[in-house]
Design a protein around this motif. Sequence first.
Motif, PDB file in Angstrom:
ATOM      1  N   ALA A 221      14.450 -22.626  24.039  1.00  0.00           N
ATOM      2  CA  ALA A 221      15.824 -22.415  23.982  1.00  0.00           C
ATOM      3  C   ALA A 221      16.403 -23.169  23.040  1.00  0.00           C
ATOM      4  CB  ALA A 221      16.394 -22.721  25.215  1.00  0.00           C
ATOM      5  N   GLN A 222      15.737 -24.240  22.358  1.00  0.00           N
ATOM      6  CA  GLN A 222      16.409 -25.155  21.432  1.00  0.00           C
ATOM      7  C   GLN A 222      16.619 -24.429  20.151  1.00  0.00           C
ATOM      8  OE1 GLN A 222      13.722 -28.183  20.922  1.00  0.00           O
ATOM      9  NE2 GLN A 222      14.122 -29.361  22.901  1.00  0.00           N
ATOM     10  N   ASN A 223      17.709 -24.827  19.681  1.00  0.00           N
ATOM     11  CA  ASN A 223      17.955 -24.013  18.302  1.00  0.00           C
ATOM     12  C   ASN A 223      17.282 -24.683  17.063  1.00  0.00           C
ATOM     13  OD1 ASN A 223      19.854 -22.577  19.640  1.00  0.00           O
ATOM     14  ND2 ASN A 223      21.783 -23.526  18.736  1.00  0.00           N
ATOM     15  N   VAL A 224      17.297 -23.835  16.117  1.00  0.00           N
ATOM     16  CA  VAL A 224      16.463 -24.200  14.984  1.00  0.00           C
ATOM     17  C   VAL A 224      17.355 -23.813  13.674  1.00  0.00           C
ATOM     18  CG1 VAL A 224      14.164 -23.775  15.718  1.00  0.00           C
ATOM     19  CG2 VAL A 224      15.246 -21.925  14.707  1.00  0.00           C
ATOM     20  N   ALA A 225      17.162 -24.615  12.759  1.00  0.00           N
ATOM     21  CA  ALA A 225      17.935 -24.199  11.450  1.00  0.00           C
ATOM     22  C   ALA A 225      17.307 -23.392  10.766  1.00  0.00           C
ATOM     23  CB  ALA A 225      18.083 -25.706  10.712  1.00  0.00           C
ATOM     24  N   VAL A 226      17.820 -22.265  10.340  1.00  0.00           N
ATOM     25  CA  VAL A 226      17.114 -21.014   9.578  1.00  0.00           C
ATOM     26  C   VAL A 226      18.075 -20.866   8.293  1.00  0.00           C
ATOM     27  CG1 VAL A 226      16.695 -18.597   9.559  1.00  0.00           C
ATOM     28  CG2 VAL A 226      16.612 -19.756  11.607  1.00  0.00           C
ATOM     29  N   THR A 227      16.962 -21.032   7.277  1.00  0.00           N
ATOM     30  CA  THR A 227      17.675 -20.868   5.860  1.00  0.00           C
ATOM     31  C   THR A 227      17.132 -19.449   4.997  1.00  0.00           C
ATOM     32  OG1 THR A 227      15.984 -22.219   4.906  1.00  0.00           O
ATOM     33  CG2 THR A 227      18.247 -23.434   5.590  1.00  0.00           C
ATOM     34  N   GLY A 228      17.686 -19.372   4.030  1.00  0.00           N
ATOM     35  CA  GLY A 228      17.321 -18.160   3.231  1.00  0.00           C
ATOM     36  C   GLY A 228      18.031 -17.793   2.093  1.00  0.00           C
ATOM     37  N   THR A 229      17.618 -16.851   1.504  1.00  0.00           N
ATOM     38  CA  THR A 229      18.339 -16.134   0.410  1.00  0.00           C
ATOM     39  C   THR A 229      18.732 -14.731   0.737  1.00  0.00           C
ATOM     40  OG1 THR A 229      17.518 -18.029  -1.000  1.00  0.00           O
ATOM     41  CG2 THR A 229      18.587 -15.991  -2.350  1.00  0.00           C
ATOM     42  N   VAL A 230      19.885 -14.040   0.130  1.00  0.00           N
ATOM     43  CA  VAL A 230      20.082 -12.682   0.328  1.00  0.00           C
ATOM     44  C   VAL A 230      20.240 -12.057  -1.228  1.00  0.00           C
ATOM     45  CG1 VAL A 230      21.440 -11.091   1.178  1.00  0.00           C
ATOM     46  CG2 VAL A 230      20.898 -12.739   2.363  1.00  0.00           C
ATOM     47  N   THR A 231      19.398 -11.116  -1.467  1.00  0.00           N
ATOM     48  CA  THR A 231      19.623 -10.594  -3.038  1.00  0.00           C
ATOM     49  C   THR A 231      19.723  -8.988  -2.868  1.00  0.00           C
ATOM     50  OG1 THR A 231      17.260 -10.614  -3.401  1.00  0.00           O
ATOM     51  CG2 THR A 231      18.225 -12.412  -4.197  1.00  0.00           C
ATOM     52  N   ASP A 232      19.900  -8.333  -3.907  1.00  0.00           N
ATOM     53  CA  ASP A 232      19.952  -7.004  -4.029  1.00  0.00           C
ATOM     54  C   ASP A 232      18.451  -6.494  -4.794  1.00  0.00           C
ATOM     55  OD1 ASP A 232      20.187  -7.344  -6.581  1.00  0.00           O
ATOM     56  OD2 ASP A 232      22.319  -6.819  -6.710  1.00  0.00           O
ATOM     57  N   LYS A 233      18.542  -5.139  -5.080  1.00  0.00           N
ATOM     58  CA  LYS A 233      17.180  -4.438  -5.578  1.00  0.00           C
ATOM     59  C   LYS A 233      17.028  -4.966  -6.881  1.00  0.00           C
ATOM     60  CE  LYS A 233      17.978  -0.238  -4.675  1.00  0.00           C
ATOM     61  NZ  LYS A 233      17.889   1.199  -4.839  1.00  0.00           N
ATOM     62  N   THR A 234      18.192  -5.459  -7.633  1.00  0.00           N
ATOM     63  CA  THR A 234      17.917  -5.827  -9.036  1.00  0.00           C
ATOM     64  C   THR A 234      17.578  -7.353  -9.035  1.00  0.00           C
ATOM     65  OG1 THR A 234      20.258  -6.117  -9.411  1.00  0.00           O
ATOM     66  CG2 THR A 234      19.488  -3.867  -9.651  1.00  0.00           C
ATOM     67  N   GLY A 235      17.658  -8.015  -8.012  1.00  0.00           N
ATOM     68  CA  GLY A 235      17.383  -9.355  -7.885  1.00  0.00           C
ATOM     69  C   GLY A 235      18.476 -10.384  -8.221  1.00  0.00           C
ATOM     70  N   GLU A 236      19.728  -9.678  -8.166  1.00  0.00           N
ATOM     71  CA  GLU A 236      20.864 -10.400  -8.064  1.00  0.00           C
ATOM     72  C   GLU A 236      21.128 -10.967  -6.776  1.00  0.00           C
ATOM     73  OE1 GLU A 236      22.812 -11.617 -10.791  1.00  0.00           O
ATOM     74  OE2 GLU A 236      21.431 -10.501 -12.340  1.00  0.00           O
ATOM     75  N   THR A 237      21.761 -12.189  -6.871  1.00  0.00           N
ATOM     76  CA  THR A 237      22.242 -12.750  -5.359  1.00  0.00           C
ATOM     77  C   THR A 237      23.544 -11.914  -4.839  1.00  0.00           C
ATOM     78  OG1 THR A 237      23.276 -14.466  -6.537  1.00  0.00           O
ATOM     79  CG2 THR A 237      21.099 -15.040  -5.804  1.00  0.00           C
ATOM     80  N   VAL A 238      23.453 -11.951  -3.314  1.00  0.00           N
ATOM     81  CA  VAL A 238      24.535 -11.509  -2.941  1.00  0.00           C
ATOM     82  C   VAL A 238      25.436 -12.418  -2.312  1.00  0.00           C
ATOM     83  CG1 VAL A 238      25.568  -9.824  -1.166  1.00  0.00           C
ATOM     84  CG2 VAL A 238      23.076  -9.379  -2.273  1.00  0.00           C
ATOM     85  N   ILE A 239      26.684 -12.411  -2.903  1.00  0.00           N
ATOM     86  CA  ILE A 239      27.725 -13.515  -2.582  1.00  0.00           C
ATOM     87  C   ILE A 239      28.628 -13.197  -1.414  1.00  0.00           C
ATOM     88  CG2 ILE A 239      29.551 -15.135  -3.195  1.00  0.00           C
ATOM     89  CD1 ILE A 239      28.289 -14.796  -6.032  1.00  0.00           C
ATOM     90  N   GLY A 240      28.625 -13.762  -0.259  1.00  0.00           N
ATOM     91  CA  GLY A 240      29.525 -13.297   0.845  1.00  0.00           C
ATOM     92  C   GLY A 240      29.003 -12.411   1.637  1.00  0.00           C
ATOM     93  N   ALA A 241      27.660 -12.166   1.708  1.00  0.00           N
ATOM     94  CA  ALA A 241      26.937 -11.210   2.777  1.00  0.00           C
ATOM     95  C   ALA A 241      27.146 -12.064   4.220  1.00  0.00           C
ATOM     96  CB  ALA A 241      25.404 -11.120   2.392  1.00  0.00           C
TER      97      ALA A 241
END
Length: 304
Positions: free
Chosen positions: A29-49
Motif C-alpha cells: 500500500a506504500q506509494n512509490v514515485a513514478v516518472t516517465g516521458t510522453v511523446t507522439d509518433k514523430t518523437g516530439e514531446t507532448v506538453i500538458g498531457a
Amino acid sequence: MQRMSNKMKNMRAALLFFLVAVISLSVSAQNVAVTGTVTDKTGETVIGASVVEKGNAGNGTITDIDGNFSLNVPANATLVFSYVGMKSQEIALKGKTKVDIVMEDDAQALEEVVVIGYGTVQKKDLTGSVASVSAKQLESIPVSSASEALQGKMAGVQITTTEGSPDADIKIRVRGGGSLSQDNSPLYIVDGFPVSSISDIAPTDIQSVDVLKDASSTAIYGARGANGVIIITTKSGAEGKTQVNFGASYGFRNVIKQVGVLDPYEFSLYQYELDQSGTSYGAYKDLEIYKSKEGSNWQDQLFG
C-alpha cells in the motif's frame, strides 16, 4: 501439558502468519514515485498531457515542457494518460517506477471539425445547417468531376446534368431556386478563394466538401452567399514517408432501349392517310420522293 504446548505453538504460528500478511499489505500500500516521458509518433514531446491515477481523479499531474512527469501512486496502481486529439492509454505499473509511452493521434476526433466560413467549429457546437462530405466518401466513386461525386451525398442539395453526354454541364442548387430571372448557382470557395466552377477539380484532389445551406452563410459572404456556399478544401502535403497513390476506372454509357420511330417516307404516308382533304402532302405518287430523304432520330440528339 503436552497438549497446551502444541496449542501454544499453533497460536504462535498463526500470529506470525498474520503479522507477515499485515506487513506485506502495508508494504504494497506504500506509494512509490513514478516518472516517465510522453511523446507522439514523430518523437516530439507532448506538453500538458494529463497523467492520473485510475480510480483516484484527485491524484494526477501534467507533463512539463520536456514531456516529463512525476507522480506518487501505489505500486500496483494504473495510470491513465490523455491529451486533446490523442487516444487515451492505461498503463498498469505492476511495480514499475519508470514509464515512457508514445501517444497516437485520434483521427476520429479530428474529423469531427466542420468548416464554417473563415473558421472551424466542432460538430457538437454547430447550430447552423451544414452538410459535409469527406475524402473517404469520394474516393470510391468513379466519376470525372467533383460535381458528379457529390450527387446524392447531401440533403437539400440538388445536382442535375443538362444533357446525357459525359462532358455535360452540371447544375447545383442548394435548397432549390430562389429567383426566376437571376442565376441560382451557389458560391464556390476553393481553399479560401471564390471560383466560378468546380467542374475542373478532380475528386481525388478533394480533402473535404462543406455546404452552408442556411442564412448564416449570407452573414459571412453577403449577397453572394444567398444561394448557399460550397466550401472545398483540397489535399495538401503532410509529414511522413513519400507516398504515391494511383487510381483508374473505366466505364461507358449507353441507352438500353429506344422507341421505334418512322422514317420520312413512313411518316409522310401516315400523315397522307390522316389528311382527309388530300391537299397537304400532294399527290400520292409524289410520296416516293420522301424515300430519298434522310431523317433525324431525335432520341440520338437527346441522349447524346
